[in-house]
Design a protein around this motif. Structure first.
Motif, PDB file in Angstrom:
ATOM      1  N   THR A 129       0.827  -1.213   0.000  1.00 52.75           N
ATOM      2  CA  THR A 129       0.000   0.000   0.000  1.00 52.75           C
ATOM      3  C   THR A 129       0.862   1.263   0.000  1.00 52.75           C
ATOM      4  O   THR A 129       0.379   2.325  -0.384  1.00 52.75           O
ATOM      5  N   PHE A 130       2.128   1.162   0.426  1.00 52.33           N
ATOM      6  CA  PHE A 130       2.983   2.340   0.541  1.00 52.33           C
ATOM      7  C   PHE A 130       4.055   2.442  -0.540  1.00 52.33           C
ATOM      8  O   PHE A 130       4.570   3.525  -0.777  1.00 52.33           O
ATOM      9  N   ALA A 131       4.434   1.343  -1.144  1.00 50.84           N
ATOM     10  CA  ALA A 131       5.565   1.357  -2.076  1.00 50.84           C
ATOM     11  C   ALA A 131       5.187   0.666  -3.379  1.00 50.84           C
ATOM     12  O   ALA A 131       4.385  -0.277  -3.385  1.00 50.84           O
ATOM     13  N   PRO A 132       5.789   1.100  -4.478  1.00 49.66           N
ATOM     14  CA  PRO A 132       5.538   0.416  -5.758  1.00 49.66           C
ATOM     15  C   PRO A 132       6.195  -0.965  -5.785  1.00 49.66           C
ATOM     16  O   PRO A 132       7.088  -1.266  -4.981  1.00 49.66           O
ATOM     17  N   LEU A 133       5.754  -1.766  -6.717  1.00 49.66           N
ATOM     18  CA  LEU A 133       6.218  -3.147  -6.810  1.00 49.66           C
ATOM     19  C   LEU A 133       7.730  -3.239  -7.028  1.00 49.66           C
ATOM     20  O   LEU A 133       8.380  -4.144  -6.513  1.00 49.66           O
ATOM     21  N   GLU A 134       8.297  -2.302  -7.764  1.00 50.84           N
ATOM     22  CA  GLU A 134       9.740  -2.318  -8.025  1.00 50.84           C
ATOM     23  C   GLU A 134      10.532  -2.196  -6.723  1.00 50.84           C
ATOM     24  O   GLU A 134      11.557  -2.852  -6.539  1.00 50.84           O
ATOM     25  N   ILE A 135      10.058  -1.361  -5.815  1.00 49.29           N
ATOM     26  CA  ILE A 135      10.734  -1.194  -4.520  1.00 49.29           C
ATOM     27  C   ILE A 135      10.637  -2.488  -3.707  1.00 49.29           C
ATOM     28  O   ILE A 135      11.589  -2.899  -3.039  1.00 49.29           O
ATOM     29  N   LEU A 136       9.487  -3.154  -3.780  1.00 47.28           N
ATOM     30  CA  LEU A 136       9.323  -4.413  -3.047  1.00 47.28           C
ATOM     31  C   LEU A 136      10.263  -5.485  -3.586  1.00 47.28           C
ATOM     32  O   LEU A 136      10.835  -6.264  -2.815  1.00 47.28           O
ATOM     33  N   PHE A 137      10.443  -5.534  -4.898  1.00 49.40           N
ATOM     34  CA  PHE A 137      11.407  -6.469  -5.476  1.00 49.40           C
ATOM     35  C   PHE A 137      12.822  -6.127  -5.032  1.00 49.40           C
ATOM     36  O   PHE A 137      13.632  -7.017  -4.749  1.00 49.40           O
ATOM     37  N   LEU A 138      13.136  -4.829  -4.955  1.00 49.37           N
ATOM     38  CA  LEU A 138      14.449  -4.409  -4.490  1.00 49.37           C
ATOM     39  C   LEU A 138      14.671  -4.834  -3.040  1.00 49.37           C
ATOM     40  O   LEU A 138      15.755  -5.325  -2.686  1.00 49.37           O
ATOM     41  N   VAL A 139      13.661  -4.688  -2.206  1.00 50.54           N
ATOM     42  CA  VAL A 139      13.762  -5.125  -0.812  1.00 50.54           C
ATOM     43  C   VAL A 139      14.016  -6.628  -0.760  1.00 50.54           C
ATOM     44  O   VAL A 139      14.848  -7.102   0.016  1.00 50.54           O
ATOM     45  N   ASP A 140      13.335  -7.384  -1.609  1.00 52.04           N
ATOM     46  CA  ASP A 140      13.520  -8.834  -1.652  1.00 52.04           C
ATOM     47  C   ASP A 140      14.952  -9.190  -2.043  1.00 52.04           C
ATOM     48  O   ASP A 140      15.589 -10.046  -1.414  1.00 52.04           O
ATOM     49  N   VAL A 141      15.478  -8.534  -3.066  1.00 46.74           N
ATOM     50  CA  VAL A 141      16.835  -8.819  -3.528  1.00 46.74           C
ATOM     51  C   VAL A 141      17.864  -8.433  -2.465  1.00 46.74           C
ATOM     52  O   VAL A 141      18.805  -9.185  -2.189  1.00 46.74           O
ATOM     53  N   VAL A 142      17.686  -7.277  -1.839  1.00 45.26           N
ATOM     54  CA  VAL A 142      18.644  -6.815  -0.829  1.00 45.26           C
ATOM     55  C   VAL A 142      18.635  -7.737   0.389  1.00 45.26           C
ATOM     56  O   VAL A 142      19.696  -8.127   0.889  1.00 45.26           O
ATOM     57  N   THR A 143      17.464  -8.117   0.870  1.00 39.77           N
ATOM     58  CA  THR A 143      17.414  -9.006   2.034  1.00 39.77           C
ATOM     59  C   THR A 143      17.971 -10.385   1.704  1.00 39.77           C
ATOM     60  O   THR A 143      18.617 -11.015   2.547  1.00 39.77           O
ATOM     61  N   ALA A 144      17.747 -10.879   0.483  1.00 37.27           N
ATOM     62  CA  ALA A 144      18.338 -12.158   0.076  1.00 37.27           C
ATOM     63  C   ALA A 144      19.857 -12.049   0.035  1.00 37.27           C
ATOM     64  O   ALA A 144      20.564 -12.960   0.492  1.00 37.27           O
ATOM     65  N   ALA A 145      20.377 -10.948  -0.483  1.00 40.53           N
ATOM     66  CA  ALA A 145      21.828 -10.751  -0.536  1.00 40.53           C
ATOM     67  C   ALA A 145      22.416 -10.693   0.871  1.00 40.53           C
ATOM     68  O   ALA A 145      23.484 -11.264   1.131  1.00 40.53           O
ATOM     69  N   ILE A 146      21.725 -10.039   1.795  1.00 41.48           N
ATOM     70  CA  ILE A 146      22.203  -9.981   3.179  1.00 41.48           C
ATOM     71  C   ILE A 146      22.222 -11.379   3.792  1.00 41.48           C
ATOM     72  O   ILE A 146      23.193 -11.780   4.427  1.00 41.48           O
ATOM     73  N   ILE A 201      22.390 -14.329   2.269  1.00 32.60           N
ATOM     74  CA  ILE A 201      23.424 -15.151   1.632  1.00 32.60           C
ATOM     75  C   ILE A 201      24.805 -14.765   2.135  1.00 32.60           C
ATOM     76  O   ILE A 201      25.653 -15.626   2.408  1.00 32.60           O
ATOM     77  N   THR A 202      25.041 -13.459   2.284  1.00 29.74           N
ATOM     78  CA  THR A 202      26.334 -12.995   2.782  1.00 29.74           C
ATOM     79  C   THR A 202      26.594 -13.494   4.197  1.00 29.74           C
ATOM     80  O   THR A 202      27.696 -13.965   4.511  1.00 29.74           O
ATOM     81  N   PHE A 227      29.756 -16.248   7.799  1.00 33.10           N
ATOM     82  CA  PHE A 227      29.715 -16.413   9.244  1.00 33.10           C
ATOM     83  C   PHE A 227      29.235 -17.776   9.732  1.00 33.10           C
ATOM     84  O   PHE A 227      29.382 -18.086  10.909  1.00 33.10           O
ATOM     85  N   VAL A 228      28.641 -18.598   8.878  1.00 33.44           N
ATOM     86  CA  VAL A 228      28.142 -19.902   9.311  1.00 33.44           C
ATOM     87  C   VAL A 228      29.031 -20.988   8.717  1.00 33.44           C
ATOM     88  O   VAL A 228      29.148 -21.116   7.510  1.00 33.44           O
ATOM     89  N   HIS A 229      29.662 -21.746   9.601  1.00 37.33           N
ATOM     90  CA  HIS A 229      30.504 -22.849   9.172  1.00 37.33           C
ATOM     91  C   HIS A 229      29.774 -24.157   9.470  1.00 37.33           C
ATOM     92  O   HIS A 229      29.414 -24.429  10.612  1.00 37.33           O
ATOM     93  N   ILE A 230      29.551 -24.958   8.445  1.00 39.46           N
ATOM     94  CA  ILE A 230      28.880 -26.245   8.611  1.00 39.46           C
ATOM     95  C   ILE A 230      29.942 -27.337   8.568  1.00 39.46           C
ATOM     96  O   ILE A 230      30.592 -27.540   7.546  1.00 39.46           O
ATOM     97  N   PRO A 231      30.145 -28.030   9.689  1.00 39.01           N
ATOM     98  CA  PRO A 231      31.184 -29.062   9.719  1.00 39.01           C
ATOM     99  C   PRO A 231      30.792 -30.273   8.873  1.00 39.01           C
ATOM    100  O   PRO A 231      29.616 -30.528   8.624  1.00 39.01           O
ATOM    101  N   LEU A 232      31.808 -31.007   8.451  1.00 38.47           N
ATOM    102  CA  LEU A 232      31.567 -32.232   7.699  1.00 38.47           C
ATOM    103  C   LEU A 232      30.973 -33.293   8.615  1.00 38.47           C
ATOM    104  O   LEU A 232      31.301 -33.362   9.797  1.00 38.47           O
ATOM    105  N   THR A 233      30.099 -34.121   8.061  1.00 38.76           N
ATOM    106  CA  THR A 233      29.557 -35.232   8.832  1.00 38.76           C
ATOM    107  C   THR A 233      30.603 -36.341   8.908  1.00 38.76           C
ATOM    108  O   THR A 233      31.601 -36.326   8.189  1.00 38.76           O
ATOM    109  N   GLU A 234      30.365 -37.295   9.788  1.00 43.92           N
ATOM    110  CA  GLU A 234      31.307 -38.418   9.920  1.00 43.92           C
ATOM    111  C   GLU A 234      31.434 -39.183   8.610  1.00 43.92           C
ATOM    112  O   GLU A 234      32.509 -39.634   8.244  1.00 43.92           O
ATOM    113  N   LYS A 235      30.325 -39.316   7.901  1.00 46.38           N
ATOM    114  CA  LYS A 235      30.352 -40.029   6.624  1.00 46.38           C
ATOM    115  C   LYS A 235      31.199 -39.271   5.609  1.00 46.38           C
ATOM    116  O   LYS A 235      31.970 -39.860   4.863  1.00 46.38           O
TER     117      LYS A 235
END
Length: 114
Positions: free
Chosen positions: A44-61, A63-64, A69-77
């Motif tokens: 209701t407050f922003a155009p669709l292009e801005i909402l897509f930009l918010v989606d892309v920026v939050t996804a980039a954050i 993923i970064t 910052f997240v290290h997933i150790p190897l399993t025993e297998k």
């Protein structure tokens, strides 16, 4: 969500697994409930292009954060094996397991129908 559920046992100590799964499930439920409301309010407050930009920026954050910052150790297998993964052998073993367990077979068939 399935990826998060699969990785939690690898990064959380065994004694805290139940508590972390409960917290994670609560966060997912709150997000599932709040996301449509927030997106509806933003529409209701922003155009669709801005909402897509918010989606892309939050996804980039996100993923970064995961990448740096997240290290997933190897399993025993994974630690013990250095050979290539045999997908078709694993698939065959899974199908044989399903065939030999009637409850799982019924569940899979029911899910396939729906």
């Amino acid at each position: 969500m399935p990826a998060v559920n699969a990785v939690i046992p690898q990064i959380v100590p065994q004694q805290h697994l139940t508590r972390v799964n409960g917290i994670q499930s609560s966060i997912q439920a709150a997000t599932t409930l709040a996301a449509p409301m927030v997106s509806g309010a933003l529409m209701t407050f922003a155009p669709l292009e801005i909402l897509f930009l918010v989606d892309v920026v939050t996804a980039a954050i996100g993923i970064t954060i995961l990448f740096f910052f997240v290290h997933i150790p190897l399993t025993e297998k994974q630690k013990g094996e250095h050979k290539s993964i045999e997908y078709f052998r694993d698939l065959k073993e899974g199908l044989v397991y399903i065939k030999n367990h009637r409850y799982i077979l019924r569940l899979i068939l029911l899910e396939a129908i729906f």
